[in-house]
Design an enzyme around this catalytic site. Structure first.
Site, PDB file in Angstrom:
ATOM      1  N   ILE A  81       8.619  28.006  15.420  1.00  0.00           N
ATOM      2  CA  ILE A  81       8.726  27.462  16.846  1.00  0.00           C
ATOM      3  C   ILE A  81      10.028  27.973  17.320  1.00  0.00           C
ATOM      4  O   ILE A  81      10.930  28.372  16.350  1.00  0.00           O
ATOM      5  CB  ILE A  81       8.590  25.758  16.457  1.00  0.00           C
ATOM      6  CG1 ILE A  81       8.550  25.282  17.972  1.00  0.00           C
ATOM      7  CG2 ILE A  81       9.892  25.532  15.819  1.00  0.00           C
ATOM      8  CD1 ILE A  81       8.288  23.793  17.660  1.00  0.00           C
TER       9      ILE A  81
ATOM     10  N   TYR B  84      16.956  28.638  16.773  1.00  0.00           N
ATOM     11  CA  TYR B  84      16.066  29.493  16.340  1.00  0.00           C
ATOM     12  C   TYR B  84      16.900  30.733  15.685  1.00  0.00           C
ATOM     13  O   TYR B  84      16.405  31.059  14.335  1.00  0.00           O
ATOM     14  CB  TYR B  84      15.374  30.233  17.426  1.00  0.00           C
ATOM     15  CG  TYR B  84      14.108  31.282  17.131  1.00  0.00           C
ATOM     16  CD1 TYR B  84      13.140  30.785  16.458  1.00  0.00           C
ATOM     17  CD2 TYR B  84      14.302  32.419  17.421  1.00  0.00           C
ATOM     18  CE1 TYR B  84      12.094  31.685  16.123  1.00  0.00           C
ATOM     19  CE2 TYR B  84      13.530  33.486  17.127  1.00  0.00           C
ATOM     20  CZ  TYR B  84      12.180  33.051  16.447  1.00  0.00           C
ATOM     21  OH  TYR B  84      11.253  34.028  16.014  1.00  0.00           O
TER      22      TYR B  84
END
Length: 261
Positions: free
Chosen positions: A87, A148
């Protein structure tokens, strides 16, 4: 023929890997949080003896144990673990709800780590393979992707250490570092409040297909490569960040101006 467990197997790169390896004659354990889509993929392949689907959230310790037990019960072995589920987010760090950071780290780092640890007894028995889908964002800063970048950087460091520790077990580890693939991970990116991001992503270079990526992964596995860096633009960017960081940052500010808030 191998038994291959793929997380995030119902769409994107995971589904591309599943299709290619199923067509090659391998058996699959397909795990995904999307129960409806996973069921659809199971029906498309239509091979209950060779395909096991398990609805699982890799951030859940109970789901991880259930997934490994189902693999062992159904096939009795595991030859390749593919940590693919992921994700991302598109939001400046200083504007982002900390819950977004926790979710990204849980899916992109903690989940793969805990799943791999649970799968190690089966992988030791088969002298198997671990394949992790990392990102060039784990090597260099990308605006709007702080969590991320951090998660993929942590993934790299953890599995490089694990590679060293597992050498005596003959378990092969391949780290894959794609850049921009046309997959749902970006379509489902989180915004600063945890809801879907409202703006399009910025990017450098061209968009590649998951199928193109799987072809390179297959080649790397056959050759027992430790790393796969498929994109010249990304390789150049990583070198630029190391040896000319000021120039890299100037280019990033231009390319990702919309991500800087």
């Amino acid at each position: 023929m191998k038994v291959i467990l793929i997380t995030g197997a119902a769409s994107g790169l995971g589904w591309a890997m599943a299709k290619r390896w199923f067509d090659a004659g391998h058996s699959l354990v397909m795990a995904d949080v999307n129960e409806a889509l996973l069921k659809q993929r199971e029906e498309e392949l239509n091979a209950p003896k060779r395909v096991l689907t398990v609805t699982a959230d890799i951030t859940s310790a109970d789901d991880i144990q259930r997934l490994i037990k189902a693999t062992s019960d159904h096939f009795g072995r595991l030859d390749r673990l593919v940590n693919n589920a992921g994700i991302t987010h598109r939001s400046p760090a200083h504007q982002t709800d900390p819950a977004v950071f926790r979710k990204v780290m849980a899916v992109d780092w903690q989940g793969p780590v805990e799943l791999t640890m649970a799968a190690l007894p089966l992988l030791r028995a088969s002298a198997g393979e671990i394949l992790c889908i990392g990102s060039m964002a784990g090597w260099m800063p990308v605006p709007g992707r702080a969590a991320y970048c951090a998660a993929k950087g942590a993934l790299t460091q953890f599995f490089e250490v694990l590679r060293l520790e597992l050498e005596r077990d003959n378990i092969h580890v391949l780290m894959v570092y794609p850049s921009f693939l046309d997959t749902p991970i970006e379509h489902n990116a989180l915004g600063k409040d945890g809801k879907p991001a409202s703006h399009a992503r910025s990017m450098v270079g061209g968009m590649r297909t998951p199928e193109w990526m799987v072809g390179l992964i297959d080649e790397a596995l056959v050759k027992r490569h430790r790393w796969l860096l498929p994109e010249p633009v990304s390789r150049f960017g990583s070198l630029l960040w190391r040896f000319a960081p000021a120039l890299y940052l100037r280019q990033v500010r231009k390319r990702f101006a919309g991500e800087l808030g």
